[in-house]
Design a protein around this motif. Sequence first.
Motif, PDB file in Angstrom:
ATOM      1  N   ARG A  98       0.816  -1.209   0.000  1.00 20.15           N
ATOM      2  CA  ARG A  98       0.000   0.000   0.000  1.00 20.15           C
ATOM      3  C   ARG A  98       0.849   1.258   0.000  1.00 20.15           C
ATOM      4  O   ARG A  98       0.554   2.228  -0.724  1.00 20.15           O
ATOM      5  CB  ARG A  98      -0.935  -0.001   1.212  1.00 20.15           C
ATOM      6  CG  ARG A  98      -1.840   1.210   1.281  1.00 20.15           C
ATOM      7  CD  ARG A  98      -2.578   1.320   2.608  1.00 20.15           C
ATOM      8  NE  ARG A  98      -3.410   2.508   2.614  1.00 20.15           N
ATOM      9  CZ  ARG A  98      -2.960   3.730   2.860  1.00 20.15           C
ATOM     10  NH1 ARG A  98      -1.653   3.911   3.119  1.00 20.15           N
ATOM     11  NH2 ARG A  98      -3.772   4.768   2.830  1.00 20.15           N
ATOM     12  N   THR A  99       1.896   1.271   0.794  1.00 18.47           N
ATOM     13  CA  THR A  99       2.752   2.449   0.886  1.00 18.47           C
ATOM     14  C   THR A  99       3.349   2.802  -0.464  1.00 18.47           C
ATOM     15  O   THR A  99       3.381   3.976  -0.867  1.00 18.47           O
ATOM     16  CB  THR A  99       3.869   2.216   1.917  1.00 18.47           C
ATOM     17  OG1 THR A  99       3.284   1.965   3.199  1.00 18.47           O
ATOM     18  CG2 THR A  99       4.790   3.421   2.013  1.00 18.47           C
ATOM     19  N   GLY A 100       3.816   1.800  -1.188  1.00 18.54           N
ATOM     20  CA  GLY A 100       4.380   2.037  -2.508  1.00 18.54           C
ATOM     21  C   GLY A 100       3.351   2.546  -3.494  1.00 18.54           C
ATOM     22  O   GLY A 100       3.639   3.413  -4.329  1.00 18.54           O
ATOM     23  N   LEU A 101       2.110   2.033  -3.399  1.00 14.06           N
ATOM     24  CA  LEU A 101       1.048   2.482  -4.291  1.00 14.06           C
ATOM     25  C   LEU A 101       0.699   3.942  -4.028  1.00 14.06           C
ATOM     26  O   LEU A 101       0.541   4.731  -4.966  1.00 14.06           O
ATOM     27  CB  LEU A 101      -0.190   1.601  -4.107  1.00 14.06           C
ATOM     28  CG  LEU A 101      -1.413   1.964  -4.938  1.00 14.06           C
ATOM     29  CD1 LEU A 101      -1.100   1.899  -6.427  1.00 14.06           C
ATOM     30  CD2 LEU A 101      -2.582   1.049  -4.601  1.00 14.06           C
ATOM     31  N   VAL A 102       0.585   4.305  -2.759  1.00  8.89           N
ATOM     32  CA  VAL A 102       0.278   5.699  -2.410  1.00  8.89           C
ATOM     33  C   VAL A 102       1.370   6.626  -2.929  1.00  8.89           C
ATOM     34  O   VAL A 102       1.088   7.689  -3.500  1.00  8.89           O
ATOM     35  CB  VAL A 102       0.130   5.841  -0.881  1.00  8.89           C
ATOM     36  CG1 VAL A 102       0.056   7.314  -0.478  1.00  8.89           C
ATOM     37  CG2 VAL A 102      -1.106   5.101  -0.398  1.00  8.89           C
ATOM     38  N   ARG A 103       2.608   6.232  -2.754  1.00  8.55           N
ATOM     39  CA  ARG A 103       3.718   7.064  -3.210  1.00  8.55           C
ATOM     40  C   ARG A 103       3.698   7.211  -4.730  1.00  8.55           C
ATOM     41  O   ARG A 103       3.924   8.302  -5.259  1.00  8.55           O
ATOM     42  CB  ARG A 103       5.036   6.448  -2.750  1.00  8.55           C
ATOM     43  CG  ARG A 103       6.258   7.311  -3.047  1.00  8.55           C
ATOM     44  CD  ARG A 103       7.528   6.656  -2.536  1.00  8.55           C
ATOM     45  NE  ARG A 103       7.495   6.484  -1.088  1.00  8.55           N
ATOM     46  CZ  ARG A 103       7.546   5.321  -0.480  1.00  8.55           C
ATOM     47  NH1 ARG A 103       7.614   4.195  -1.184  1.00  8.55           N
ATOM     48  NH2 ARG A 103       7.515   5.248   0.837  1.00  8.55           N
ATOM     49  N   ALA A 104       3.412   6.139  -5.433  1.00 12.00           N
ATOM     50  CA  ALA A 104       3.403   6.199  -6.893  1.00 12.00           C
ATOM     51  C   ALA A 104       2.262   7.060  -7.430  1.00 12.00           C
ATOM     52  O   ALA A 104       2.438   7.820  -8.382  1.00 12.00           O
ATOM     53  CB  ALA A 104       3.313   4.782  -7.469  1.00 12.00           C
ATOM     54  N   LEU A 105       1.093   6.956  -6.825  1.00 12.86           N
ATOM     55  CA  LEU A 105      -0.055   7.743  -7.277  1.00 12.86           C
ATOM     56  C   LEU A 105       0.134   9.232  -7.010  1.00 12.86           C
ATOM     57  O   LEU A 105      -0.452  10.071  -7.711  1.00 12.86           O
ATOM     58  CB  LEU A 105      -1.330   7.256  -6.595  1.00 12.86           C
ATOM     59  CG  LEU A 105      -1.868   5.916  -7.094  1.00 12.86           C
ATOM     60  CD1 LEU A 105      -2.970   5.411  -6.169  1.00 12.86           C
ATOM     61  CD2 LEU A 105      -2.390   6.041  -8.516  1.00 12.86           C
ATOM     62  N   ASP A 106       0.912   9.567  -6.002  1.00 10.73           N
ATOM     63  CA  ASP A 106       1.278  10.959  -5.732  1.00 10.73           C
ATOM     64  C   ASP A 106       0.052  11.868  -5.635  1.00 10.73           C
ATOM     65  O   ASP A 106       0.024  12.962  -6.192  1.00 10.73           O
ATOM     66  CB  ASP A 106       2.216  11.460  -6.832  1.00 10.73           C
ATOM     67  CG  ASP A 106       2.885  12.793  -6.476  1.00 10.73           C
ATOM     68  OD1 ASP A 106       2.953  13.112  -5.270  1.00 10.73           O
ATOM     69  OD2 ASP A 106       3.306  13.506  -7.410  1.00 10.73           O
ATOM     70  N   GLY A 107      -0.969  11.376  -4.925  1.00  6.31           N
ATOM     71  CA  GLY A 107      -2.146  12.200  -4.692  1.00  6.31           C
ATOM     72  C   GLY A 107      -2.978  12.498  -5.920  1.00  6.31           C
ATOM     73  O   GLY A 107      -3.783  13.428  -5.919  1.00  6.31           O
TER      74      GLY A 107
END
Length: 301
Positions: free
Chosen positions: A63-72
Amino acid sequence: MTPRHLVPAAAGVGLFRLPAHADTARDISRDVLAADDGWAAYGTGTTAGAGADDAHVYTVTDRTGLVRALDGGSDTPEIIRIAGTIDADTDDSGRRLDCADYATDGYRLKDHLAAYDPRTRGSARPSGPQEEARQASAARQAERVRFTVGSHTTIVGLGRAVLKGASLQVRNADDVIVRNLGLRDAYAMLIGNSDTATGDRGRLRGTLHHDQFESVVQADLVKSWNGGAPHASGTLWGFPRTKSGGSCPVDLPALHNACDSGSERDLTADVGRTPVLHGGIDSAAPADRAVARGAGAGRIR
């Protein structure tokens, strides 16, 4: 793919799977939608993250990697490759969260069930402190599992990748592709809002094909398609064969009009135009075979 809660509410959203005979040597994350492949091909078409530079190509495993990749919900062209199973309902260490983790002060599941037990309370809608606390807890969970997808983004699964318990929100965004990915344990796939949401007109241009939907809880996949005209290859559909060996054909537009008399307008056999943004249209039986043979994460060949 098996979507449960994907919310595209914008133009140029492509959810698709290329034929099973596609070359495995190529990079599927840079595929674009064909020029005639449905509403997502309208205008400039859908290329999503195909033009992303190497700095904006991510492989994520949690999840952490996905949030970082989506960048809000950044609109910078990007490719997000999901590997393995990502559970959105987890904390930053990967621990699975439950109701107790989201509970606000005063909310306890057993207390809520006792307070609104229909055997003692009747059928009235829940209201009061326990229901307000439940809604606050639900809002905390939604904030955790809801991910904003920006324009020019490709999200693609590697192998049999799964995104679990997540809500992908494609709002006020354009040019998005989601493919080769299992989406599980959410509620539904919703496109648009209610029939009265006129702000959707001209914005909901999406292409879906060769997908499989299972155990969708809510009834509507398409909540609103204002300003769009559906294309059907025929108006008569058949129910499963009866015990006597016959089938029971039904006129779908007539059935819809009879059951939904309060809708904005009745369906007719004539959509008022000739659809052009499509290739061949399979009848029900060949489509069923094609989906059974090739739909689902990890099935691209």
